[in-house]
Every structure is written in C-alpha cells, then in structure tokens.
Design a protein around this motif. Structure first.
Motif, PDB file in Angstrom:
ATOM      1  N   GLY A 129      44.959  19.110  41.656  1.00 42.54           N
ATOM      2  CA  GLY A 129      44.048  20.142  42.188  1.00 42.54           C
ATOM      3  C   GLY A 129      43.731  19.801  43.789  1.00 42.54           C
ATOM      4  N   LEU A 184      37.261  19.990  46.518  1.00 41.30           N
ATOM      5  CA  LEU A 184      36.305  21.069  46.939  1.00 41.30           C
ATOM      6  C   LEU A 184      35.170  20.261  47.920  1.00 41.30           C
ATOM      7  N   GLU A 191      38.869  20.871  42.124  1.00 42.01           N
ATOM      8  CA  GLU A 191      39.224  22.149  41.780  1.00 42.01           C
ATOM      9  C   GLU A 191      40.491  22.229  41.010  1.00 42.01           C
ATOM     10  N   LYS A 209      41.263  27.170  38.716  1.00 37.14           N
ATOM     11  CA  LYS A 209      39.916  28.005  39.005  1.00 37.14           C
ATOM     12  C   LYS A 209      38.711  27.491  38.503  1.00 37.14           C
ATOM     13  N   GLU A 237      35.845  23.998  38.539  1.00 40.01           N
ATOM     14  CA  GLU A 237      35.373  22.902  39.423  1.00 40.01           C
ATOM     15  C   GLU A 237      35.205  21.892  38.418  1.00 40.01           C
ATOM     16  N   ASN A 238      35.639  20.740  38.437  1.00 39.78           N
ATOM     17  CA  ASN A 238      35.461  19.447  37.709  1.00 39.78           C
ATOM     18  C   ASN A 238      34.851  18.448  38.565  1.00 39.78           C
TER      19      ASN A 238
END
Length: 121
Positions: free
Chosen positions: A61, A64, A84, A87, A89-90
């Motif tokens: 990913g 962010l 991210e 699409k 957010e982790n």
C-alpha cells in the motif's frame, strides 16, 4: 528433465524438474529447489531490519501518515502509521509498549507486504 522459469514476487528463477515415478527421490529434489527461493526473502528482510523489533506492513500500500517520531514512547495499540490499501485506511498499531527506535517510511511512500515501517526498542 524439463526446464521451467518460475516468477515469485517479480524475481524469476530458472529451475529444472525431473519427472520420476513414486519414489523418495522427488522429495530430495524438492529440497534444493526450495533453498534458492528462501535466499531472496532473507535479502529483502535484512536491509529493512533495524535495531529493535520491526513493525511491518501487513499488505502492500501507500503510507498516508506517520504518527510517530524516533525516540517517542508508545503504548500497545497506539497507531504508528496509516497505510492505504485498496482504498481503505489501515491503522498499523504498536504491538507492545516501547520506544520508537526508528521510522523507516515517510508519507506518500509505497511499501510491499512485510516491509519494515517502524522499529520499536
């Protein structure tokens, strides 16, 4: 003998495969084939590893945000990095209480599965 090219995580391996009847020989032949595959994985882990316990990306990913800095004390469950992927957010959280030894990534950087994000001391 068959010559085959196998690609694993973008790395191509040329292998020779011998077709045999049901004997113990295929198991012995499989062991050397597995050894070259393990070596590239070790090479990837070594540069990313820093001093302390690594906190790694669970999936590929884009970073962010990085919510910590080196030297900062963190508690178990505290959000270290937001990653991210697909699409979504982790939140990558601290697995234990500790001090951030180093921050390996920065905002906007793309990472692969298993890449070290932060190390905890």
């Amino acid at each position: 003998m068959k010559n085959l090219r196998i690609t694993v995580n973008g790395t191509a391996y040329d292998v020779q495969v011998e077709e045999l009847g049901e004997t113990a020989a295929p198991a012995a032949a499989a062991a050397p084939a597995a050894a070259p595959k393990a070596a590239p994985a070790a090479k990837k882990a070594a540069p990313a590893a820093g001093k302390g316990e690594p906190v790694v990306a669970p999936m590929p990913g884009t970073i962010l945000s990085v919510n910590v800095t080196a030297g900062q004390a963190v508690k178990s469950g505290e959000v270290l990095v937001i990653l991210e992927a697909m699409k979504m957010e982790n939140e990558i959280k601290a697995p234990k209480d500790g001090t951030v030894a180093s921050v390996v990534v920065s905002k906007g950087e793309s990472v692969d599965t298993g890449a070290t994000l932060v190390t905890l001391a």
